[in-house]
Scaffold this motif. Sequence first.
Motif, PDB file in Angstrom:
ATOM      1  N   ALA A 142       0.834  -1.208   0.000  1.00  0.00           N
ATOM      2  CA  ALA A 142       0.000   0.000   0.000  1.00  0.00           C
ATOM      3  C   ALA A 142       0.869   1.257   0.000  1.00  0.00           C
ATOM      4  CB  ALA A 142      -0.916  -0.010   1.220  1.00  0.00           C
ATOM      5  N   GLN A 143       1.989   1.193   0.691  1.00  0.00           N
ATOM      6  CA  GLN A 143       2.863   2.358   0.776  1.00  0.00           C
ATOM      7  C   GLN A 143       3.540   2.654  -0.564  1.00  0.00           C
ATOM      8  OE1 GLN A 143       5.848   1.953   3.826  1.00  0.00           O
ATOM      9  NE2 GLN A 143       7.051   3.699   3.076  1.00  0.00           N
ATOM     10  N   VAL A 144       3.935   1.590  -1.300  1.00  0.00           N
ATOM     11  CA  VAL A 144       4.718   1.819  -2.518  1.00  0.00           C
ATOM     12  C   VAL A 144       3.851   1.982  -3.759  1.00  0.00           C
ATOM     13  CG1 VAL A 144       6.621   0.492  -1.546  1.00  0.00           C
ATOM     14  CG2 VAL A 144       5.037  -0.628  -3.129  1.00  0.00           C
ATOM     15  N   ALA A 145       2.558   1.685  -3.675  1.00  0.00           N
ATOM     16  CA  ALA A 145       1.714   1.770  -4.869  1.00  0.00           C
ATOM     17  C   ALA A 145       1.785   3.139  -5.547  1.00  0.00           C
ATOM     18  CB  ALA A 145       0.274   1.398  -4.522  1.00  0.00           C
ATOM     19  N   PRO A 146       1.653   4.257  -4.821  1.00  0.00           N
ATOM     20  CA  PRO A 146       1.748   5.561  -5.506  1.00  0.00           C
ATOM     21  C   PRO A 146       3.130   5.786  -6.127  1.00  0.00           C
ATOM     22  CG  PRO A 146       0.758   5.790  -3.323  1.00  0.00           C
ATOM     23  CD  PRO A 146       1.314   4.412  -3.397  1.00  0.00           C
ATOM     24  N   ARG A 147       4.176   5.311  -5.472  1.00  0.00           N
ATOM     25  CA  ARG A 147       5.521   5.507  -6.008  1.00  0.00           C
ATOM     26  C   ARG A 147       5.734   4.658  -7.257  1.00  0.00           C
ATOM     27  NH1 ARG A 147      10.157   5.821  -1.603  1.00  0.00           N
ATOM     28  NH2 ARG A 147      11.069   6.857  -3.406  1.00  0.00           N
ATOM     29  N   GLY A 360      17.931  -5.330 -15.600  1.00  0.00           N
ATOM     30  CA  GLY A 360      17.608  -4.598 -14.374  1.00  0.00           C
ATOM     31  C   GLY A 360      16.559  -5.343 -13.581  1.00  0.00           C
ATOM     32  N   GLY A 361      16.554  -5.121 -12.275  1.00  0.00           N
ATOM     33  CA  GLY A 361      15.591  -5.806 -11.420  1.00  0.00           C
ATOM     34  C   GLY A 361      14.214  -5.190 -11.466  1.00  0.00           C
ATOM     35  N   SER A 362      13.267  -5.876 -10.845  1.00  0.00           N
ATOM     36  CA  SER A 362      11.891  -5.404 -10.775  1.00  0.00           C
ATOM     37  C   SER A 362      11.812  -4.110  -9.989  1.00  0.00           C
ATOM     38  CB  SER A 362      11.021  -6.471 -10.104  1.00  0.00           C
ATOM     39  OG  SER A 362       9.816  -5.925  -9.631  1.00  0.00           O
ATOM     40  N   VAL A 363      11.197  -3.094 -10.572  1.00  0.00           N
ATOM     41  CA  VAL A 363      11.017  -1.820  -9.878  1.00  0.00           C
ATOM     42  C   VAL A 363      10.132  -2.000  -8.652  1.00  0.00           C
ATOM     43  CG1 VAL A 363      10.052   0.513 -10.072  1.00  0.00           C
ATOM     44  CG2 VAL A 363      11.413  -0.439 -11.948  1.00  0.00           C
ATOM     45  N   LEU A 364       9.091  -2.816  -8.780  1.00  0.00           N
ATOM     46  CA  LEU A 364       8.197  -3.049  -7.645  1.00  0.00           C
ATOM     47  C   LEU A 364       8.960  -3.666  -6.479  1.00  0.00           C
ATOM     48  CD1 LEU A 364       5.492  -3.220  -6.218  1.00  0.00           C
ATOM     49  CD2 LEU A 364       5.017  -5.343  -7.477  1.00  0.00           C
ATOM     50  N   ASP A 365       9.745  -4.699  -6.732  1.00  0.00           N
ATOM     51  CA  ASP A 365      10.484  -5.344  -5.655  1.00  0.00           C
ATOM     52  C   ASP A 365      11.462  -4.367  -5.003  1.00  0.00           C
ATOM     53  OD1 ASP A 365       9.129  -7.581  -6.391  1.00  0.00           O
ATOM     54  OD2 ASP A 365      10.881  -8.862  -6.630  1.00  0.00           O
ATOM     55  N   GLN A 366      12.100  -3.520  -5.813  1.00  0.00           N
ATOM     56  CA  GLN A 366      13.053  -2.575  -5.246  1.00  0.00           C
ATOM     57  C   GLN A 366      12.355  -1.513  -4.392  1.00  0.00           C
ATOM     58  OE1 GLN A 366      16.541  -1.536  -7.934  1.00  0.00           O
ATOM     59  NE2 GLN A 366      15.187  -2.534  -9.413  1.00  0.00           N
ATOM     60  N   LEU A 367      11.183  -1.082  -4.806  1.00  0.00           N
ATOM     61  CA  LEU A 367      10.427  -0.138  -3.987  1.00  0.00           C
ATOM     62  C   LEU A 367       9.966  -0.790  -2.683  1.00  0.00           C
ATOM     63  CD1 LEU A 367       8.269   1.653  -6.720  1.00  0.00           C
ATOM     64  CD2 LEU A 367      10.146   2.651  -5.378  1.00  0.00           C
ATOM     65  N   LEU A 368       9.571  -2.065  -2.767  1.00  0.00           N
ATOM     66  CA  LEU A 368       9.210  -2.787  -1.546  1.00  0.00           C
ATOM     67  C   LEU A 368      10.411  -2.907  -0.613  1.00  0.00           C
ATOM     68  CD1 LEU A 368       6.958  -5.675  -2.916  1.00  0.00           C
ATOM     69  CD2 LEU A 368       6.275  -3.923  -1.265  1.00  0.00           C
TER      70      LEU A 368
END
Length: 495
Positions: A142-147, A360-368
């Motif tokens: 939920a925290q990273v969804a907007p980012r 490159g790695g997953s942007v979602l995983d890196q934001l998490l």
Amino acid sequence: MADSNAFQPGDRVNRTGRALGSRQLAALLPDPTGMRPAYRHLAQAISALILDGRIALHVRLPAERELATALHTSRATVTAVYDLLRESGYAHSRQGSGTWTALPEGRTPSGITRLLGPQDTAIDLARAAPGLPEQTLVDALAQVAPRLAEHAHTPGYHPYGLPELRAAIAERFTRRGLATVPEQILLTSGAQHALTLVMGLLCRPGDRIMVENPSYPNALEAMRRAHLRTVSVPVTDTGWDIEIVESTLRQAVPQLAYLIPDFHNPTGCLMPDDERVRILRAAQRSGTWLVIDETLADLALDVPAPLPFAAHATPGGTGQVITIGSMSKTHWGGLRIGWLRAPSRLVTELAGQRIATDMGGSVLDQLLALALLARAGELLPPRLEHLREQRAALAAALAEHIPQWTWQLPTGGLSLWVDLGEPIASALAEHALDYGVRIEGGAYFATDPGIFEQRLRIPYTTPPDTLREAVRRMATALADGLPPSSASRRPHWVA
């Protein structure tokens, strides 16, 4: 009948010269003396080694006469072994090119089946990998969804990793006592990916790599696949023999040295500071790159978290130290977030190496990962407390149900390295499956075949009640009697 013009694995591999020596293969096989029929037992052993990855695919097997001599058996026996391997699909031959290892149709390499995890209801003690609390993951998502939405209009390729995560990890190193800038950080898909990148850039087939014995099995497998020659140094219940490490660096002059100094996997040992300084000096003299695996460094249960290994170097002396880490042991392996810290120029070269296979790695995983690392001060203490409770439950259950086993209680990490008092680990691991426990014997952590059969690595990463039940089942399996160890038992995944 197969098309004689069709591709055969040996066609490609023959040009690379990959071959398995007779003595090397014999060392991996059981003594055929007294086996009836010997050829069938030997064929089962070789097929199990092929499935398990300890014998690679598309490798030429020794000539029949040479292997017969190494095994002290007849050539007719080896001929029958190879015939059975070909019949079962574990080998193929072409006139003039020898016999080559293969994978039967419908079989899956154990490296894949291990990653899939248990497909039954057995208690899994083969993997030292904690899970992530569901609510923690939900909150982080939920925290990273907007980012994440902010990144959606970009190409999404970050071969070095997300800048903000590189900065966070650099700041983490600095806070732990090793001044670091983001340019010294490369984000990877786990620590294993980092190690593979380093070996791919800095090593050539045949180069020497110093490694502890025992060590992390997946790292050892990566070294085998890179065709590196391992030079082992022992790690016992009391730790490292630094004089042996120093003499190995001086005499073998390895290109790389891979070490796990923080709550070593699997022994749990923590390397003292003065020994770290001596290794740094010895590696500097030999010109060896040190690859320091710090994936367990944060899991300090009874002592303060150790300083980064490279922090013990003299000013300017960290030029040949590569530090690797990941989120797998402290948070969750499913994130596939790792990193390495190295000189910035080497980081640039490693990023270039990376894009050939992984842009490159997953942007979602890196934001998490960024969100979870920001909450480390909140999330890590309860995880450590759970590990202490689970470690105590495992130790108490072992003392109650199997008091003849011994171990040194580690001051951190995820597992006990248990001495069974007799070489029964493989037989027990096989028998325990019938009692609903999946575990792996010490031989899988060995750099050389035939050792650590008296050891088990038992992780304490599951709830106390589960650990107590697992020990009770293993005690029952022991009391009911162990069958002879079979080389054809089902392979497991070790993490």
